[in-house]
Design a protein around this motif. Structure first.
Motif, PDB file in Angstrom:
ATOM      1  N   MET A   1      18.750 165.970  78.575  1.00  0.00           N
ATOM      2  CA  MET A   1      17.816 165.005  78.085  1.00  0.00           C
ATOM      3  C   MET A   1      17.859 164.711  76.575  1.00  0.00           C
ATOM      4  N   ASP A   2      17.360 163.694  75.813  1.00  0.00           N
ATOM      5  CA  ASP A   2      17.873 163.411  74.635  1.00  0.00           C
ATOM      6  C   ASP A   2      16.325 163.331  73.474  1.00  0.00           C
ATOM      7  N   ILE A   3      16.645 164.421  73.184  1.00  0.00           N
ATOM      8  CA  ILE A   3      14.938 165.408  72.980  1.00  0.00           C
ATOM      9  C   ILE A   3      14.422 164.324  71.952  1.00  0.00           C
ATOM     10  N   ILE A   4      15.729 163.930  71.148  1.00  0.00           N
ATOM     11  CA  ILE A   4      14.757 163.385  69.662  1.00  0.00           C
ATOM     12  C   ILE A   4      14.006 161.788  70.398  1.00  0.00           C
ATOM     13  N   LYS A   5      14.124 161.094  71.235  1.00  0.00           N
ATOM     14  CA  LYS A   5      14.337 159.900  72.071  1.00  0.00           C
ATOM     15  C   LYS A   5      12.802 160.361  73.027  1.00  0.00           C
ATOM     16  N   VAL A   6      12.892 161.068  74.334  1.00  0.00           N
ATOM     17  CA  VAL A   6      11.586 161.487  74.502  1.00  0.00           C
ATOM     18  C   VAL A   6      10.652 162.006  73.528  1.00  0.00           C
ATOM     19  N   PHE A   7      10.273 162.494  72.436  1.00  0.00           N
ATOM     20  CA  PHE A   7       9.935 162.756  71.607  1.00  0.00           C
ATOM     21  C   PHE A   7       8.842 161.110  70.474  1.00  0.00           C
ATOM     22  N   ALA A   8       9.778 160.526  70.447  1.00  0.00           N
ATOM     23  CA  ALA A   8       9.572 159.508  69.921  1.00  0.00           C
ATOM     24  C   ALA A   8       8.785 158.703  71.082  1.00  0.00           C
ATOM     25  N   ASN A   9       9.065 158.924  72.070  1.00  0.00           N
ATOM     26  CA  ASN A   9       8.757 157.728  73.188  1.00  0.00           C
ATOM     27  C   ASN A   9       7.167 158.204  73.155  1.00  0.00           C
ATOM     28  N   ASN A  10       7.114 159.002  73.241  1.00  0.00           N
ATOM     29  CA  ASN A  10       5.511 160.435  73.839  1.00  0.00           C
ATOM     30  C   ASN A  10       4.754 160.247  73.146  1.00  0.00           C
ATOM     31  N   VAL A  11       5.457 159.745  70.921  1.00  0.00           N
ATOM     32  CA  VAL A  11       4.857 159.371  70.565  1.00  0.00           C
ATOM     33  C   VAL A  11       3.547 158.500  69.922  1.00  0.00           C
ATOM     34  N   LYS A  12       4.409 157.327  69.663  1.00  0.00           N
ATOM     35  CA  LYS A  12       4.398 156.633  70.654  1.00  0.00           C
ATOM     36  C   LYS A  12       3.180 155.667  72.089  1.00  0.00           C
ATOM     37  N   LYS A  13       3.386 156.324  72.836  1.00  0.00           N
ATOM     38  CA  LYS A  13       2.837 155.931  73.482  1.00  0.00           C
ATOM     39  C   LYS A  13       1.457 156.209  73.598  1.00  0.00           C
ATOM     40  N   TYR A  14       1.106 158.073  72.875  1.00  0.00           N
ATOM     41  CA  TYR A  14      -0.301 158.753  73.331  1.00  0.00           C
ATOM     42  C   TYR A  14      -1.138 158.063  72.018  1.00  0.00           C
ATOM     43  N   ARG A  15       0.243 157.762  70.926  1.00  0.00           N
ATOM     44  CA  ARG A  15      -0.083 156.166  69.527  1.00  0.00           C
ATOM     45  C   ARG A  15      -1.396 155.226  70.145  1.00  0.00           C
ATOM     46  N   THR A  16      -0.525 154.700  71.188  1.00  0.00           N
ATOM     47  CA  THR A  16      -1.055 153.406  71.976  1.00  0.00           C
ATOM     48  C   THR A  16      -2.127 153.856  72.631  1.00  0.00           C
ATOM     49  N   GLU A  17      -2.163 154.662  73.510  1.00  0.00           N
ATOM     50  CA  GLU A  17      -2.840 155.107  74.742  1.00  0.00           C
ATOM     51  C   GLU A  17      -3.974 155.035  73.702  1.00  0.00           C
ATOM     52  N   GLU A  40       8.729 156.647  65.744  1.00  0.00           N
ATOM     53  CA  GLU A  40       9.225 156.202  67.125  1.00  0.00           C
ATOM     54  C   GLU A  40      10.282 155.185  67.125  1.00  0.00           C
ATOM     55  N   ARG A  41      11.212 155.241  66.177  1.00  0.00           N
ATOM     56  CA  ARG A  41      12.433 154.308  66.966  1.00  0.00           C
ATOM     57  C   ARG A  41      13.498 154.816  66.927  1.00  0.00           C
ATOM     58  N   GLU A  42      13.470 156.532  66.585  1.00  0.00           N
ATOM     59  CA  GLU A  42      14.746 157.694  66.630  1.00  0.00           C
ATOM     60  C   GLU A  42      15.425 157.674  65.854  1.00  0.00           C
ATOM     61  N   LYS A  43      14.962 156.947  64.747  1.00  0.00           N
ATOM     62  CA  LYS A  43      15.368 157.183  62.818  1.00  0.00           C
ATOM     63  C   LYS A  43      15.584 158.392  62.192  1.00  0.00           C
ATOM     64  N   ARG A  44      14.397 159.081  62.904  1.00  0.00           N
ATOM     65  CA  ARG A  44      14.019 159.607  61.619  1.00  0.00           C
ATOM     66  C   ARG A  44      14.409 161.548  62.613  1.00  0.00           C
ATOM     67  N   SER A  45      14.922 162.818  62.375  1.00  0.00           N
ATOM     68  CA  SER A  45      14.135 164.191  62.560  1.00  0.00           C
ATOM     69  C   SER A  45      12.897 164.691  62.316  1.00  0.00           C
ATOM     70  N   ILE A  46      12.536 165.826  62.486  1.00  0.00           N
ATOM     71  CA  ILE A  46      10.813 165.908  62.423  1.00  0.00           C
ATOM     72  C   ILE A  46      11.027 167.876  61.782  1.00  0.00           C
ATOM     73  N   ALA A  47      10.266 167.887  60.730  1.00  0.00           N
ATOM     74  CA  ALA A  47       9.923 169.005  60.870  1.00  0.00           C
ATOM     75  C   ALA A  47       9.153 169.565  62.220  1.00  0.00           C
ATOM     76  N   LEU A  48       8.873 170.567  61.653  1.00  0.00           N
ATOM     77  CA  LEU A  48       8.320 170.825  62.393  1.00  0.00           C
ATOM     78  C   LEU A  48       6.652 171.277  62.667  1.00  0.00           C
ATOM     79  N   ASP A  49       6.530 170.989  61.166  1.00  0.00           N
ATOM     80  CA  ASP A  49       4.294 171.463  60.469  1.00  0.00           C
ATOM     81  C   ASP A  49       3.977 169.846  60.812  1.00  0.00           C
ATOM     82  N   ASN A  50       5.459 168.266  60.718  1.00  0.00           N
ATOM     83  CA  ASN A  50       4.852 167.590  61.084  1.00  0.00           C
ATOM     84  C   ASN A  50       4.450 166.947  61.962  1.00  0.00           C
TER      85      ASN A  50
END
Length: 70
Positions: A1-17, A40-50
């Motif tokens: 599992m690519d966690i960055i891809k999963v996170f990116a896809n989920n952010v976009k999915k929930y945002r658009t929903e 959303e384009r998988e170009k950034r890692s993200i801090a836990l607070d974000n």
């Protein structure tokens, strides 16, 4: 599992929903639109607070951002 891809896809999915543009969502989350775009384009890692800011803005439990939907 690519966690960055999963996170990116989920952010976009929930945002658009919930019908928010990246700009409106970024404002709600207290983040910059280009930061949301990069996530959303998988170009950034993200801090836990974000991660928490994003989950709160989406009004979902944080763990859902890391669950791979098949």
């Amino acid at each position: 599992m690519d966690i960055i891809k999963v996170f990116a896809n989920n952010v976009k999915k929930y945002r658009t929903e919930i019908g928010l543009s990246q700009e409106a969502f970024a404002e709600k989350a207290g983040l910059h639109r280009t930061y949301i775009s990069a996530i959303e384009r998988e170009k950034r890692s993200i801090a836990l607070d974000n991660v928490q800011k994003i989950a709160d803005a989406l009004e979902i439990e944080t763990y859902l951002l890391f669950v791979e939907v098949k």
